[in-house]
Design an enzyme around this catalytic site. Structure first.
Site, PDB file in Angstrom:
ATOM      1  N   TYR A  30     -37.320 -32.708 -20.049  1.00 19.57           N
ATOM      2  CA  TYR A  30     -37.028 -32.532 -21.465  1.00 19.57           C
ATOM      3  C   TYR A  30     -38.230 -32.919 -22.336  1.00 19.57           C
ATOM      4  CZ  TYR A  30     -35.163 -32.760 -26.038  1.00 19.57           C
ATOM      5  OH  TYR A  30     -34.977 -32.522 -27.378  1.00 19.57           O
ATOM      6  N   TRP A  69     -40.906 -31.629 -25.998  1.00 16.93           N
ATOM      7  CA  TRP A  69     -41.402 -30.612 -26.916  1.00 16.93           C
ATOM      8  C   TRP A  69     -42.681 -29.935 -26.472  1.00 16.93           C
ATOM      9  CZ3 TRP A  69     -40.663 -29.016 -32.276  1.00 16.93           C
ATOM     10  CH2 TRP A  69     -39.329 -29.165 -32.682  1.00 16.93           C
TER      11      TRP A  69
END
Ligand SMILES: Nc1nc2c(c(=O)[nH]1)N[C@H]1C(S)=C(S)[C@@H](COP(=O)(O)OP(=O)(O)OC[C@H]3O[C@@H](n4cnc5c(=O)[nH]c(N)nc54)[C@H](O)[C@@H]3O)O[C@H]1N2
Ligand SMILES: Nc1nc2c(c(=O)[nH]1)N[C@H]1C(S)=C(S)[C@@H](COP(=O)(O)OP(=O)(O)OC[C@H]3O[C@@H](n4cnc5c(=O)[nH]c(N)nc54)[C@H](O)[C@@H]3O)O[C@H]1N2
Ligand SMILES: [Mo]
Length: 747
Positions: free
Chosen positions: A114, A116
């Site tokens: 997980y 960005w």
């Protein structure tokens, strides 16, 4: 390569920039000429691109290299690293993957990864890693986000989809032309509007907010922080106790109901289950009427203010905005459900400038009028491993193999994880209760990280594979969330021995005999052309013409024209609910959900309810303060925390903390002092800043400082050593960083 006549371009989640290069080094990033409000965040990369924090060669932890898998354990934050060649690194990774798959199966690999990562459609780290792992049998994965997991699971039960509505939020133009009252739970934080996932062309949030203000829209900022709505719009500030928005919303709904202000025609035609909710509001179902006086005792907003606000909301065109932050708290499903129920009672969903919006200025794209194009992405293949976790249950996964968890109506088992691989995210940034996570982190036998800088993730891995940043590779910023599509130029050669994630994985794939499956014989540039060509075809189906590859490369960017009319969320449903039903069991808005009620969850029943959070000021020991660890204004999460823009706001090397002067005086603390925040989970340092623009009893310290542990204490000021690692409820199991009590004292 770009045309000689064109200045170099790059794109990032925080904006598009022109890149200046001198002598093979990046010297500056200048705001894109199309962007009237460029973000300063980008400039932060310049000094650290090739600075001492850069990882310049593949690295292996000493104990792991000597003792093999399973020997690093709790030495993960102590031992040094040894540089190895790429050939050696590829061999070590390939052998370890082969061992784990053979002895434990692919579900023993956790690569939710997980995070960005960076903008860029092809070099998206997670897509690359997932595709590679899918070529060798897959891995245990994760579902949902840290951003708004509670909404991602709840709202589809209520409105059919969450992301679909988020992507079609009523645009700022519609707010300016039709809205009268804008009630913002969690504000309209412009600091957050700097960001948009996948690349930002031009920043629109400040202009959108100011245009609405100039058009006469009145703003109410419901938040413990006055700064959540910019001063220029003169918002009323309702400084409620953190995590009590649901009580306030219920009381607003109760006033609307008792005064007969609800829109019965709307409720009848577009919703189901209102009667069950009404019985809860007026106390028939549980003996407690959700009156303004009841709510005032919980949220600490005067009952008269609540009553007055409810009447004003019912009297004209009202937009209700709910910051994502409201989901990142205990029972974070409830604020979104209660807000939808309240908006349904007001009957303005689907009308211009009214209804509900999920977090104006949480991202630059929320309320940005645009034509979403179905752009192609790098295909990830299929993951044959069924095991997954709701993303924020990672510590439970690592520390509790075989344990059970509930999620969205079903019960599952945590697999036994032996190998963790992260690319493009930083769990030592995003996860809560980092001391607890660090103990569980010692359990897997091997941890691999693709990183470009020596942050806490890299420092807590066994094998560190140094990757490039976007400035060292060519890519495309291509996202349906932004009208600008930008060529990302390779501005400089890779620093040290860094490789693109794709290239790293290609090397390991070759070692494991799956290179052809991974690359399909295409080079990185061929893949990018493929993405562009498929995107062009798909855009053409939407009557949007994109230039050919060479023209795009020559020009550097294009802008897809926005639709002529402003976007209005749920407009089609409102116009004709029979032809455009919601994807809920009833086809309507589910104020009561039989499905959720059927799950039998005590912590998430069939309609919106107030439930006390695990920690809050209504039940706090002496001296406790509620910590809001919100998103940082000067960076994206932990990215570029070591860069000049972030460091400039931290002159003493310690993250700033905002406190009300009364709270400081009560503790004998003064501006600029280094303080220690602590609770039963851990401690961290902070530099004290005093402000009356924060509710007394609440303190604010942005998330994002690189975790720098000294025992259970973080020296630099990462608030996640303090936050609580608990799921929002058995429904969504989302993270609850914003539910956190702490104590503060002089260091
Ligand atoms: N206390 C608290 N905690 C929070 C939050 C909060 O509000 N308060 N917010 C939560 C939210 S909403 C989120 S979304 C998460 C965010 O959590 P993350 O997304 O995990 O945080 P980032 O710092 O963006 O991590 C991205 C990582 O990817 C790396 N990276 C960048 N580009 C590349 C690349 O090209 N390749 C590779 N391999 N790596 C790359 C960066 O160096 C960085 O380490 O945090 C959550 N945590
Ligand atoms: N500059 C910058 N922008 C970002 C990010 C970043 O890291 N940096 N991260 C991006 C990401 S991944 C996401 S998910 C979004 C997140 O967007 P949000 O989740 O909305 O962001 P936050 O800053 O955590 O919270 C917004 C405000 O909500 C308020 N708040 C907190 N708790 C409560 C509460 O209980 N009640 C009320 N009424 N208000 C409360 C806080 O004062 C806070 O300033 O931001 C995005 N934008
Ligand atoms: Mo997020």
């Amino acid at each position: 390569m770009p045309d000689d006549k064109r200045d170099l371009l790059t794109s990032s989640h925080w904006g598009t920039y022109r890149v200046e290069v001198k002598g093979g080094r990046v010297t500056a990033l200048r705001g894109f000429e199309e962007d009237a409000d460029p973000s300063p965040i980008g400039q932060g990369i310049v000094d650290v691109l090739d600075g001492p924090t850069r990882i310049t060669a593949p690295m292996v932890r000493e104990s792991w290299l000597e003792g093999g898998p399973g020997t690093a354990g709790d030495r993960r934050s102590v031992d040094g690293f040894v540089a190895v060649t790429w050939a050696e690194a590829n061999r070590l990774v390939a052998e370890e993957l082969t061992r784990v798959r053979r002895d434990h199966g692919n579900s023993a690999i956790y690569a939710g990864s997980y995070g960005w990562a960076s903008a860029g459609r092809f070099h998206h780290a997670q897509s690359q890693l997932k595709r590679f792992l899918n070529c060798i049998g897959g891995c245990t994965s994760s579902k949902n986000t840290y951003s708004f997991a509670a909404a991602e699971v709840l709202v589809p039960h209520v409105l059919g989809t969450f992301r679909g509505h988020l992507d079609t939020m009523t645009s700022w133009e519609s707010v300016a032309s039709d809205c009268e009252l804008f009630v913002a739970f969690g504000g309209v934080p412009l600091k957050n509007g700097q960001i948009s996932q996948g690349g930002t062309g031009a920043h629109v949030q400040k202009a959108g907010l100011l245009a609405a203000h100039e058009a006469g829209v009145r703003f109410v900022n419901v938040s413990p922080l006055a700064s959540d709505v910019m001063e220029a719009v003169g918002a009323e500030w309702l400084a409620l106790r953190p995590n009590t928005d649901v009580a306030l919303m219920l009381a607003l709904a109760q006033v609307v109901l008792t005064e007969g202000l609800e829109d019965r025609a709307f409720l009848d035609r577009y919703t189901v289950g209102f009667d069950r909710f009404a019985a809860y509001l007026n106390g028939q179902s549980d003996g407690v009427a959700k009156t303004p006086d009841w709510a005032a005792a919980i949220c600490d907003i005067p009952a008269d203010t609540i009553r007055d606000l409810a009447r004003r909301m019912a009297a004209g065109r009202t937009m209700i905005s709910t910051a994502y932050a409201l989901t990142r708290q205990d029972h974070g499903e409830q604020p979104f459900w209660a807000a939808i129920a309240l908006a349904a009672m007001l009957g303005q969903i689907g009308l211009p400038g009214g209804g509900i919006g999920f977090g104006y200025s949480a991202m630059n794209n929320n309320g940005l009028n645009r034509t979403p194009i179905n752009f192609a992405s790098f295909p990830q293949g299929q993951n044959p491993v069924p095991d997954f976790i709701p993303v924020a249950r990672v510590t439970d996964l690592l520390g509790n193999p075989g344990g059970r968890f509930d999620y969205d109506g079903q019960s599952y088992t945590y697999p036994d994880i032996r190998l963790v691989w992260w690319a493009g995210g930083n769990p030592f940034h995003h996860h809560q209760d980092l001391n607890r996570m660090r103990r569980a982190w010692a359990r897997p036998e091997t941890i691999i990280a693709n990183e470009w800088c020596w942050n806490a993730l890299a420092r807590h891995a066994d094998i560190v594979l140094p990757c490039t940043t976007p400035l060292e590779r060519s890519d495309l910023a291509l996202t349906p969330k932004d009208p600008y599509q930008v060529v990302m130029d390779r501005a400089i050669a890779p620093v040290g021995e860094a490789r693109d994630d794709h290239e790293i994985l290609r090397g390991i794939a070759a070692e494991m005999g799956v290179e052809e499956a991974f690359t399909e014989g295409k080079s990185a540039e061929e893949w990018q052309r493929w993405i562009w060509d498929v995107s062009r075809q798909q855009a053409a189906e939407q009557d949007v013409t994109l230039p050919d590859w060479d023209s795009f490369q020559r020009e550097g960017w294009i802008k897809v024209p926005p639709p002529e009319a402003p976007t209005i969320m749920l407009e089609a449903f409102r116009a004709d609910p029979e032809s455009h039903p919601l994807a809920t069991p009833s086809g309507r808005i589910e104020i009561f959900s039989e499905t959720i009620a059927g799950f039998g969850y005590d912590d998430c029943p069939g309609h919106p309810v107030w439930q006390e959070p695990a920690e809050w000021l209504g039940q706090a020991g002496p001296g406790a303060l509620h910590l809001i660890s919100n998103q940082p204004a000067n960076k994206l999460h932990s990215q570029l925390d070591h860069g000049s823009v972030s460091e400039a706001d931290r002159p003493k090397g310690v993250e700033p903390l905002t406190m009300h002067p009364e709270d400081a005086a009560a503790r004998g603390l003064v501006e600029g002092q280094i303080v220690r925040l602590h609770n039963a989970r851990g401690a961290c340092r902070a530099e004290l800043r005093l402000s009356k623009a924060i509710r007394p009893g609440v303190i604010q310290m942005a998330t994002g400082a690189w975790y720098n542990p000294e025992g259970e204490m973080c020296r630099r000021g990462n608030p996640n050593v303090l936050t609580l690692d608990k799921g929002t409820s058995r429904l969504a199991q989302g993270p609850i960083a914003h539910t956190c009590l702490v104590w503060v004292e002089a260091e």
